[in-house]
Design a protein around this motif. Structure first.
Motif, PDB file in Angstrom:
ATOM      1  N   VAL A  38       0.847  -1.203   0.000  1.00 42.96           N
ATOM      2  CA  VAL A  38       0.000   0.000   0.000  1.00 42.96           C
ATOM      3  C   VAL A  38       0.878   1.248   0.000  1.00 42.96           C
ATOM      4  CG1 VAL A  38      -1.720   1.293   1.306  1.00 42.96           C
ATOM      5  CG2 VAL A  38      -1.847  -1.211   1.219  1.00 42.96           C
ATOM      6  N   GLY A  39       0.494   2.223  -0.811  1.00 41.07           N
ATOM      7  CA  GLY A  39       1.222   3.483  -0.867  1.00 41.07           C
ATOM      8  C   GLY A  39       2.365   3.498  -1.873  1.00 41.07           C
ATOM      9  N   THR A  40       2.598   2.385  -2.547  1.00 44.61           N
ATOM     10  CA  THR A  40       3.688   2.324  -3.520  1.00 44.61           C
ATOM     11  C   THR A  40       3.394   3.221  -4.718  1.00 44.61           C
ATOM     12  OG1 THR A  40       4.172   0.026  -2.915  1.00 44.61           O
ATOM     13  CG2 THR A  40       5.037   0.816  -5.027  1.00 44.61           C
ATOM     14  N   ARG A  41       4.410   3.935  -5.160  1.00 41.56           N
ATOM     15  CA  ARG A  41       4.333   4.699  -6.403  1.00 41.56           C
ATOM     16  C   ARG A  41       5.170   3.964  -7.460  1.00 41.56           C
ATOM     17  NH1 ARG A  41       3.265  10.504  -6.286  1.00 41.56           N
ATOM     18  NH2 ARG A  41       2.084  10.985  -4.376  1.00 41.56           N
ATOM     19  N   PHE A  42       4.715   4.075  -8.711  1.00 46.74           N
ATOM     20  CA  PHE A  42       5.358   3.303  -9.777  1.00 46.74           C
ATOM     21  C   PHE A  42       5.831   4.203 -10.909  1.00 46.74           C
ATOM     22  CE2 PHE A  42       2.505   0.334  -7.685  1.00 46.74           C
ATOM     23  CZ  PHE A  42       3.268  -0.830  -7.611  1.00 46.74           C
ATOM     24  N   PRO A  43       6.969   3.856 -11.534  1.00 47.52           N
ATOM     25  CA  PRO A  43       7.374   4.545 -12.765  1.00 47.52           C
ATOM     26  C   PRO A  43       6.482   4.084 -13.912  1.00 47.52           C
ATOM     27  CG  PRO A  43       8.881   2.752 -12.296  1.00 47.52           C
ATOM     28  CD  PRO A  43       7.937   2.830 -11.123  1.00 47.52           C
ATOM     29  N   ALA A  44       6.380   4.912 -14.934  1.00 49.27           N
ATOM     30  CA  ALA A  44       5.571   4.574 -16.101  1.00 49.27           C
ATOM     31  C   ALA A  44       6.389   4.839 -17.358  1.00 49.27           C
ATOM     32  CB  ALA A  44       4.282   5.397 -16.123  1.00 49.27           C
ATOM     33  N   PRO A  45       6.252   3.997 -18.377  1.00 49.95           N
ATOM     34  CA  PRO A  45       6.995   4.195 -19.620  1.00 49.95           C
ATOM     35  C   PRO A  45       6.701   5.561 -20.238  1.00 49.95           C
ATOM     36  CG  PRO A  45       5.947   2.035 -19.588  1.00 49.95           C
ATOM     37  CD  PRO A  45       5.398   2.801 -18.429  1.00 49.95           C
ATOM     38  N   GLY A  46       7.752   6.268 -20.600  1.00 53.12           N
ATOM     39  CA  GLY A  46       7.581   7.556 -21.267  1.00 53.12           C
ATOM     40  C   GLY A  46       7.286   8.717 -20.346  1.00 53.12           C
ATOM     41  N   ALA A  47       7.313   8.488 -19.049  1.00 56.88           N
ATOM     42  CA  ALA A  47       7.036   9.573 -18.087  1.00 56.88           C
ATOM     43  C   ALA A  47       8.090   9.556 -16.990  1.00 56.88           C
ATOM     44  CB  ALA A  47       5.638   9.408 -17.480  1.00 56.88           C
ATOM     45  N   GLN A  48       8.567  10.718 -16.604  1.00 61.02           N
ATOM     46  CA  GLN A  48       9.585  10.820 -15.573  1.00 61.02           C
ATOM     47  C   GLN A  48       8.985  10.654 -14.183  1.00 61.02           C
ATOM     48  OE1 GLN A  48      11.617  14.538 -16.118  1.00 61.02           O
ATOM     49  NE2 GLN A  48      12.819  13.797 -17.870  1.00 61.02           N
ATOM     50  N   GLY A  49       9.809  10.157 -13.263  1.00 59.08           N
ATOM     51  CA  GLY A  49       9.389  10.055 -11.876  1.00 59.08           C
ATOM     52  C   GLY A  49       8.531   8.845 -11.594  1.00 59.08           C
ATOM     53  N   VAL A  50       7.964   8.843 -10.377  1.00 61.39           N
ATOM     54  CA  VAL A  50       7.053   7.778  -9.970  1.00 61.39           C
ATOM     55  C   VAL A  50       5.685   8.396  -9.722  1.00 61.39           C
ATOM     56  CG1 VAL A  50       8.818   6.244  -9.049  1.00 61.39           C
ATOM     57  CG2 VAL A  50       7.851   8.034  -7.583  1.00 61.39           C
ATOM     58  N   HIS A  51       4.652   7.577  -9.849  1.00 65.44           N
ATOM     59  CA  HIS A  51       3.304   8.129  -9.883  1.00 65.44           C
ATOM     60  C   HIS A  51       2.361   7.330  -8.983  1.00 65.44           C
ATOM     61  CE1 HIS A  51       4.916  10.269 -13.344  1.00 65.44           C
ATOM     62  NE2 HIS A  51       5.360   9.097 -13.763  1.00 65.44           N
ATOM     63  N   THR A  77      -2.742  -5.604 -10.480  1.00 71.24           N
ATOM     64  CA  THR A  77      -1.872  -4.755 -11.287  1.00 71.24           C
ATOM     65  C   THR A  77      -2.350  -3.307 -11.230  1.00 71.24           C
ATOM     66  OG1 THR A  77      -1.640  -6.650 -12.786  1.00 71.24           O
ATOM     67  CG2 THR A  77      -0.804  -4.532 -13.569  1.00 71.24           C
ATOM     68  N   PRO A  78      -1.451  -2.367 -10.922  1.00 73.68           N
ATOM     69  CA  PRO A  78      -1.877  -0.978 -10.760  1.00 73.68           C
ATOM     70  C   PRO A  78      -1.980  -0.212 -12.075  1.00 73.68           C
ATOM     71  CG  PRO A  78       0.450  -1.165 -10.291  1.00 73.68           C
ATOM     72  CD  PRO A  78      -0.036  -2.555 -10.569  1.00 73.68           C
ATOM     73  N   ARG A  79      -2.897   0.748 -12.071  1.00 71.45           N
ATOM     74  CA  ARG A  79      -2.916   1.779 -13.121  1.00 71.45           C
ATOM     75  C   ARG A  79      -2.577   3.091 -12.425  1.00 71.45           C
ATOM     76  NH1 ARG A  79      -7.552   2.528 -17.107  1.00 71.45           N
ATOM     77  NH2 ARG A  79      -8.710   3.090 -15.223  1.00 71.45           N
ATOM     78  N   VAL A  80      -1.594   3.797 -12.975  1.00 69.12           N
ATOM     79  CA  VAL A  80      -1.142   5.031 -12.330  1.00 69.12           C
ATOM     80  C   VAL A  80      -1.623   6.249 -13.123  1.00 69.12           C
ATOM     81  CG1 VAL A  80       0.880   3.912 -11.335  1.00 69.12           C
ATOM     82  CG2 VAL A  80       1.071   5.048 -13.555  1.00 69.12           C
ATOM     83  N   LYS A  81      -1.775   7.347 -12.379  1.00 67.80           N
ATOM     84  CA  LYS A  81      -2.219   8.589 -13.009  1.00 67.80           C
ATOM     85  C   LYS A  81      -1.015   9.497 -13.213  1.00 67.80           C
ATOM     86  CE  LYS A  81      -5.949  11.961 -12.833  1.00 67.80           C
ATOM     87  NZ  LYS A  81      -7.172  12.374 -12.123  1.00 67.80           N
ATOM     88  N   LEU A  82      -0.826   9.914 -14.489  1.00 65.86           N
ATOM     89  CA  LEU A  82       0.314  10.752 -14.842  1.00 65.86           C
ATOM     90  C   LEU A  82      -0.031  12.228 -14.674  1.00 65.86           C
ATOM     91  CD1 LEU A  82       1.514   8.869 -18.054  1.00 65.86           C
ATOM     92  CD2 LEU A  82       2.159   8.493 -15.666  1.00 65.86           C
ATOM     93  N   PRO A  83       0.986  13.090 -14.608  1.00 71.40           N
ATOM     94  CA  PRO A  83       0.729  14.531 -14.434  1.00 71.40           C
ATOM     95  C   PRO A  83      -0.160  15.133 -15.518  1.00 71.40           C
ATOM     96  CG  PRO A  83       3.021  14.052 -13.990  1.00 71.40           C
ATOM     97  CD  PRO A  83       2.432  12.796 -14.510  1.00 71.40           C
TER      98      PRO A  83
END
Length: 408
Positions: A38-51, A77-83
């Motif tokens: 819980v609370g983990t942030r993940f990197p995403a292809p083509g986007a800097q940082g973790v989300h 499996t998580p889906r992350v929201k990019l900036p």
């Protein structure tokens, strides 16, 4: 504790962990549930940082069997929201390239498919034929996309039948690496042009090919001349001697009509003398002793002399002896061998080139044999895409490790 054991066995590391293990004894199915902290942030292809995680999807992946039990991973499996507001799926690095599998399981399928038919692999793994083919085809396509042909300078080109009738595929092999690098439908001059285009698309150039070994197909000869401008054509001695052997057999059949004593000598005439039984060798020697009156015996002697000429390594000597051989044959009464002499004269430069290049189609013809054997085991392949995949699995020496580290 048992969850940690499964984590170690599966190679799962933080932030991922095994949350539960469920074994269905009746169905012999093991299901391992994998989650992230819980609370983990993940990197995403083509986007800097973790989300941050936006939401999750549960993916069910086939993994290697545990003993005789089928094993599946159920991964949250998580889906992350990019900036920029986009929501993208993030998958663990052990998820396979085809939906529904782990990398380890796909590596197993690839290893098995290089030795077995797709149907046999499907039966052992309890997958459908189409799923097995899809995995192999996907990996072959990805490996070929990153192929580097910048060092290819010597090539062998040949065709093989793919279906009943007159359907063919053409193969091109890198002779230095002894591997198939190109497969296309047909056997006309356009196949050579397609190969030249393929070279250009994979860091190579048609002009870099200095030597090409082909059969005496007019279409291939034309294609090499038009599309591989710097390539020297070689017709290897085995093709030439094979034509001479056919002439020996044709002479025997013609003479046998009036001379029954030639019956039963076919294999003695076609096999190497050293590999014959004592009796067959004696029968052959008795025939050769009558060369003055037996055209079949003279045909055999012409073939053996031709073989001896082509074994030599001095191009000037070979050229002179081959011209004399052709002149002698053309003055003889051995009509089938005259066809061979005319063929040699027509393709003289390519045949003499063998003296220096020593380049043959033996490797690629062996590949053809392996493919035909695989095709028979599979009761035939009907689609070109399947044939292409099988040929590259058998003889492409593709590097899958950059795609899947387990696919050694």
């Amino acid at each position: 504790m048992h969850n940690q054991l499964f984590e170690a066995a599966l190679g799962i590391t933080k932030p991922w962990s095994v949350k539960a293990v469920d074994f269905d004894a009746a169905r012999k199915v093991l299901t391992i549930k994998v989650d992230f902290a819980v609370g983990t942030r993940f990197p995403a292809p083509g986007a800097q940082g973790v989300h941050p995680v936006h939401d999750t999807q549960t993916k069910r992946l086939r993994h290697l069997d545990f003993f005789q039990h089928e094993c599946f991973l159920e991964v949250r499996t998580p889906r992350v929201k990019l900036p920029d507001g986009r929501v993208v799926l993030v998958q663990p690095d052990w998820v396979g390239k085809l939906a529904g599998f782990t990398l380890l399981f796909e590596a197993l399928i690839l290893a098995m498919a290089q030795q077995m038919t797709f149907a046999a692999v499907a039966e052992l793994t309890k997958l459908s034929w189409h799923r097995v083919h899809a995995i192999c085809s996907r990996y072959v396509d990805m490996a070929l996309e990153q192929a580097d042909l910048s060092a290819v300078t010597a090539v062998a080109i040949d065709e093989t039948s793919c279906r009943r009738g007159h359907d063919y595929v053409t193969l091109a092999a890198d002779m230095a690496q002894r591997k198939v690098v190109f497969v296309t439908e047909g056997k006309d001059s356009k196949t050579i042009a397609d190969f030249a285009d393929y070279l250009t698309a994979h860091k190579g150039a048609p002009e870099q090919v200095k030597s090409v070994s082909i059969d005496m197909s007019p279409a291939f000869i034309k294609g090499v001349g038009e599309s591989l401008p710097k390539a020297r054509i070689t017709f290897d001695k085995f093709h030439v001697v094979a034509h001479a052997s056919e002439a020996v057999d044709e002479t025997r059949r013609l003479e046998q009509r009036s001379d029954p004593s030639l019956k039963g000598l076919r294999w003695a005439l076609l096999k190497d003398r050293d590999s014959l039984s004592d009796q067959s060798r004696a029968d052959l020697d008795a025939l050769i002793a009558k060369a003055a009156s037996k055209r079949t015996a003279r045909a055999w002697l012409y073939r053996e002399h031709l073989r001896e000429i082509l074994e030599r390594k001095q191009i000037n000597v070979v050229s002179a002896m081959l011209k004399q051989w052709c002149a002698n044959v053309m003055r003889s009464k051995v009509e089938p061998m005259k066809k061979v002499a005319k063929m040699i004269r027509k393709h003289f430069d390519g045949i003499v080139a063998w003296t220096q290049t020593r380049q043959t189609n033996g490797f690629i013809e062996a590949v053809n044999g392996l493919f035909q054997a695989a095709k028979r085991k599979a009761r035939g392949y009907t689609r070109f895409a399947t044939m292409r995949t099988v040929l590259f699995l058998i003889a492409g020496k593709l590097d899958f490790t950059t795609i899947n580290p387990h696919a050694a």
